[in-house]
Design a protein around this motif. Structure first.
Motif, PDB file in Angstrom:
ATOM      1  N   ASP A  90       0.858  -1.141  -0.122  1.00 52.78           N
ATOM      2  CA  ASP A  90      -0.035  -0.188  -0.087  1.00 52.78           C
ATOM      3  C   ASP A  90       0.811   1.374   0.202  1.00 52.78           C
ATOM      4  O   ASP A  90       0.371   2.452  -0.321  1.00 52.78           O
ATOM      5  N   ASP A  91       1.805   1.211   0.266  1.00 48.04           N
ATOM      6  CA  ASP A  91       2.988   2.361   0.431  1.00 48.04           C
ATOM      7  C   ASP A  91       3.068   3.092  -0.901  1.00 48.04           C
ATOM      8  O   ASP A  91       3.196   4.398  -0.967  1.00 48.04           O
ATOM      9  N   VAL A  92       2.974   2.280  -2.127  1.00 48.71           N
ATOM     10  CA  VAL A  92       3.056   3.077  -3.335  1.00 48.71           C
ATOM     11  C   VAL A  92       2.010   4.181  -3.385  1.00 48.71           C
ATOM     12  O   VAL A  92       2.037   5.017  -4.355  1.00 48.71           O
ATOM     13  N   ILE A  93       0.753   3.971  -2.779  1.00 45.44           N
ATOM     14  CA  ILE A  93      -0.151   5.025  -2.763  1.00 45.44           C
ATOM     15  C   ILE A  93       0.241   6.370  -2.275  1.00 45.44           C
ATOM     16  O   ILE A  93      -0.071   7.649  -2.915  1.00 45.44           O
ATOM     17  N   TYR A  94       1.181   6.011  -1.437  1.00 47.16           N
ATOM     18  CA  TYR A  94       1.409   7.532  -0.659  1.00 47.16           C
ATOM     19  C   TYR A  94       2.583   8.141  -1.160  1.00 47.16           C
ATOM     20  O   TYR A  94       3.100   9.257  -0.965  1.00 47.16           O
ATOM     21  N   SER A  95       3.913   7.373  -1.612  1.00 51.61           N
ATOM     22  CA  SER A  95       4.837   7.675  -1.868  1.00 51.61           C
ATOM     23  C   SER A  95       5.324   8.555  -2.762  1.00 51.61           C
ATOM     24  O   SER A  95       4.722   8.486  -3.945  1.00 51.61           O
ATOM     25  N   GLY A  96       5.872   9.634  -2.396  1.00 50.55           N
ATOM     26  CA  GLY A  96       6.365  10.590  -3.166  1.00 50.55           C
ATOM     27  C   GLY A  96       7.487  10.185  -4.256  1.00 50.55           C
ATOM     28  O   GLY A  96       7.562  10.570  -5.375  1.00 50.55           O
ATOM     29  N   THR A  97       8.240   9.347  -3.748  1.00 44.80           N
ATOM     30  CA  THR A  97       9.338   8.541  -4.756  1.00 44.80           C
ATOM     31  C   THR A  97       8.778   7.816  -5.969  1.00 44.80           C
ATOM     32  O   THR A  97       8.859   7.977  -7.074  1.00 44.80           O
ATOM     33  N   LYS A 140      13.689 -10.615  -8.215  1.00 45.80           N
ATOM     34  CA  LYS A 140      12.101 -11.137  -8.496  1.00 45.80           C
ATOM     35  C   LYS A 140      11.304 -10.423  -8.778  1.00 45.80           C
ATOM     36  O   LYS A 140      11.072  -9.226  -8.319  1.00 45.80           O
ATOM     37  N   SER A 141      10.562 -10.671  -9.874  1.00 46.72           N
ATOM     38  CA  SER A 141       9.400 -10.079 -10.376  1.00 46.72           C
ATOM     39  C   SER A 141       8.196 -10.273  -9.203  1.00 46.72           C
ATOM     40  O   SER A 141       8.123 -11.651  -8.971  1.00 46.72           O
ATOM     41  N   THR A 142       7.761  -9.353  -8.555  1.00 48.57           N
ATOM     42  CA  THR A 142       6.735  -9.657  -7.690  1.00 48.57           C
ATOM     43  C   THR A 142       5.351  -8.608  -7.868  1.00 48.57           C
ATOM     44  O   THR A 142       5.489  -7.915  -8.884  1.00 48.57           O
ATOM     45  N   ARG A 143       4.317  -9.135  -7.145  1.00 48.53           N
ATOM     46  CA  ARG A 143       3.126  -8.135  -6.848  1.00 48.53           C
ATOM     47  C   ARG A 143       3.177  -7.564  -5.843  1.00 48.53           C
ATOM     48  O   ARG A 143       3.846  -7.643  -4.714  1.00 48.53           O
ATOM     49  N   GLY A 179       2.613 -12.900   1.461  1.00 45.43           N
ATOM     50  CA  GLY A 179       2.962 -14.432   1.000  1.00 45.43           C
ATOM     51  C   GLY A 179       4.067 -14.320   0.086  1.00 45.43           C
ATOM     52  O   GLY A 179       4.427 -13.434  -0.602  1.00 45.43           O
ATOM     53  N   GLU A 180       4.412 -15.683  -0.586  1.00 42.84           N
ATOM     54  CA  GLU A 180       5.469 -15.865  -1.659  1.00 42.84           C
ATOM     55  C   GLU A 180       4.894 -15.135  -2.742  1.00 42.84           C
ATOM     56  O   GLU A 180       3.515 -15.414  -3.185  1.00 42.84           O
ATOM     57  N   GLY A 181       5.343 -14.297  -3.598  1.00 36.28           N
ATOM     58  CA  GLY A 181       4.992 -13.624  -4.738  1.00 36.28           C
ATOM     59  C   GLY A 181       4.900 -12.190  -4.452  1.00 36.28           C
ATOM     60  O   GLY A 181       4.749 -11.482  -5.739  1.00 36.28           O
ATOM     61  N   THR A 182       4.897 -11.829  -3.390  1.00 36.66           N
ATOM     62  CA  THR A 182       4.633 -10.357  -3.068  1.00 36.66           C
ATOM     63  C   THR A 182       6.028  -9.821  -2.896  1.00 36.66           C
ATOM     64  O   THR A 182       6.823 -10.479  -2.580  1.00 36.66           O
ATOM     65  N   ASP A 183       5.909  -8.397  -3.002  1.00 32.79           N
ATOM     66  CA  ASP A 183       7.140  -7.589  -2.874  1.00 32.79           C
ATOM     67  C   ASP A 183       7.595  -7.862  -1.283  1.00 32.79           C
ATOM     68  O   ASP A 183       8.717  -7.834  -0.997  1.00 32.79           O
ATOM     69  N   PHE A 184       6.581  -7.931  -0.249  1.00 29.87           N
ATOM     70  CA  PHE A 184       7.078  -8.175   1.063  1.00 29.87           C
ATOM     71  C   PHE A 184       7.812  -9.315   1.169  1.00 29.87           C
ATOM     72  O   PHE A 184       8.877  -9.429   2.090  1.00 29.87           O
ATOM     73  N   HIS A 185       7.441 -10.508   0.662  1.00 31.52           N
ATOM     74  CA  HIS A 185       8.040 -11.744   0.913  1.00 31.52           C
ATOM     75  C   HIS A 185       9.249 -11.644   0.096  1.00 31.52           C
ATOM     76  O   HIS A 185      10.486 -12.355   0.770  1.00 31.52           O
ATOM     77  N   ALA A 186       9.444 -11.249  -0.962  1.00 33.15           N
ATOM     78  CA  ALA A 186      11.019 -11.041  -1.728  1.00 33.15           C
ATOM     79  C   ALA A 186      11.856 -10.277  -0.715  1.00 33.15           C
ATOM     80  O   ALA A 186      12.893 -10.936  -0.495  1.00 33.15           O
ATOM     81  N   VAL A 187      11.506  -9.270  -0.421  1.00 29.71           N
ATOM     82  CA  VAL A 187      12.684  -8.439   0.554  1.00 29.71           C
ATOM     83  C   VAL A 187      12.750  -9.072   1.682  1.00 29.71           C
ATOM     84  O   VAL A 187      14.016  -9.004   2.106  1.00 29.71           O
ATOM     85  N   VAL A 244      15.626  -8.699  -4.333  1.00 28.97           N
ATOM     86  CA  VAL A 244      15.158  -7.536  -4.639  1.00 28.97           C
ATOM     87  C   VAL A 244      13.783  -7.702  -5.587  1.00 28.97           C
ATOM     88  O   VAL A 244      13.795  -8.576  -6.172  1.00 28.97           O
ATOM     89  N   SER A 245      13.077  -6.772  -4.927  1.00 24.59           N
ATOM     90  CA  SER A 245      11.618  -6.848  -5.497  1.00 24.59           C
ATOM     91  C   SER A 245      11.357  -5.823  -6.638  1.00 24.59           C
ATOM     92  O   SER A 245      11.810  -4.747  -6.447  1.00 24.59           O
ATOM     93  N   VAL A 246      10.913  -6.347  -7.775  1.00 27.85           N
ATOM     94  CA  VAL A 246      10.840  -5.443  -9.049  1.00 27.85           C
ATOM     95  C   VAL A 246       9.381  -5.601  -9.429  1.00 27.85           C
ATOM     96  O   VAL A 246       8.868  -6.970  -9.757  1.00 27.85           O
ATOM     97  N   THR A 247       8.264  -4.607  -9.014  1.00 33.51           N
ATOM     98  CA  THR A 247       6.890  -4.709  -9.278  1.00 33.51           C
ATOM     99  C   THR A 247       6.504  -3.854 -10.166  1.00 33.51           C
ATOM    100  O   THR A 247       6.927  -2.787 -10.299  1.00 33.51           O
ATOM    101  N   PRO A 248       5.934  -4.344 -11.419  1.00 33.05           N
ATOM    102  CA  PRO A 248       5.285  -3.566 -12.510  1.00 33.05           C
ATOM    103  C   PRO A 248       4.119  -2.857 -12.005  1.00 33.05           C
ATOM    104  O   PRO A 248       3.312  -3.500 -11.647  1.00 33.05           O
ATOM    105  N   LEU A 249       4.007  -1.365 -12.222  1.00 30.57           N
ATOM    106  CA  LEU A 249       2.705  -0.691 -11.630  1.00 30.57           C
ATOM    107  C   LEU A 249       2.171  -0.147 -12.934  1.00 30.57           C
ATOM    108  O   LEU A 249       2.904   0.069 -13.867  1.00 30.57           O
ATOM    109  N   GLN A 250       0.895   0.189 -12.810  1.00 30.03           N
ATOM    110  CA  GLN A 250       0.136   0.870 -13.877  1.00 30.03           C
ATOM    111  C   GLN A 250      -0.744   1.825 -13.293  1.00 30.03           C
ATOM    112  O   GLN A 250      -0.862   2.012 -12.162  1.00 30.03           O
TER     113      GLN A 250
END
Length: 247
Positions: free
Chosen positions: A98-105, A173-176, A208-216, A221-227
């Motif tokens: 959820d951080d991505v909603i608020y993040s200025g970066t 890893k590619s993550t959600r 869980g596995e597959g998430t950005d939390f789990h990878a880190v 390294v977590s790499v998540t494609p956003l739209q």
């Protein structure tokens, strides 16, 4: 390659200095960043007053503005040279779930994508901030390969790097996105009870596995494609049926 660098921690932050140093080894970089910390600014733009870029050094500018302001003004305003890529960070602290909603970066990267440029947001996933050089090395690797990424035109890449030495990174890893529980309660100021502080982020819920939390958490390294498109297409028919019942 000419890269525009920005962040939300301010132009003097350790993370943006590391990112500039790392990417300068493979590209020309221009830094346009807030003059002070603008964390959690999300995608806000300043429209009620003019903004003044201040040159700090060669190819380094600071603006009393949000990350989105900085990227927008740089691409559409005072930077005359064309830019090939926007990279924001290295953020001090994770931008997971959820951080991505608020993040200025992340918002700075989104603004770059709005303006037609491939964009990457990169964060050091820790509040200890010990190994920015690890995130800098990862950023350099990803940028060096960005021209080979088979991504659609509206994709933003959100990267989170564990705060460990590079030798301890297990892979990329590619993550959600995962998600968090509801935020902690707001905190009443001890000295002035009429004032409140926003509570801390909620704890991890979907990690869980597959998430950005789990990878880190497992030193990947977590790499998540956003739209940018937030439409919930699976609900469109239900909303349409509901609206038919409204007279």
């Amino acid at each position: 390659m000419r890269i525009l660098i920005s962040n939300d921690d301010g132009y003097q932050a350790k993370g943006i200095k590391q990112l500039t140093e790392s990417l300068s080894e493979i590209a020309e970089v221009i830094v346009v960043a807030p003059s002070e910390n603008k964390s959690a600014a999300s995608s806000s733009l300043t429209i009620g007053k003019p903004l003044k870029p201040v040159q700090i050094a060669d190819n380094i500018y600071a603006i009393d503005a949000t990350p989105s302001d900085c990227v927008h003004l740089a691409v559409c305003g005072f930077i005359r040279e064309s830019v090939d890529l926007v990279v924001t960070g290295i953020n001090f602290g994770a931008n997971l779930g959820d951080d991505v909603i608020y993040s200025g970066t992340v918002a700075g990267a989104i603004e770059g994508r709005f303006l037609g440029l491939p964009s990457i947001a990169i964060s050091l996933a820790s509040w200890d901030g010990k190994h920015f050089e690890t995130a800098g090395a990862i950023a350099k690797q990803l940028v060096a390969q960005i021209d080979k990424a088979p991504l659609s035109h509206n994709t933003i890449i959100n990267v989170n790097v564990p705060d460990v030495p590079l030798s301890e990174i297990k892979g990329i890893k590619s993550t959600r996105l995962g998600n968090r529980h509801m935020s902690e309660p707001s905190i009443q100021d001890k000295d002035d009870p009429s004032l409140y502080w926003i509570g801390e982020n909620g704890q991890e819920a979907d990690n869980g596995e597959g998430t950005d939390f789990h990878a880190v958490a497992n030193n990947y390294v977590s790499v998540t494609p956003l739209q940018i498109d937030l439409t919930k297409y699976s609900e469109m028919q239900q909303v349409s049926d509901w609206l038919k019942e409204i007279k």
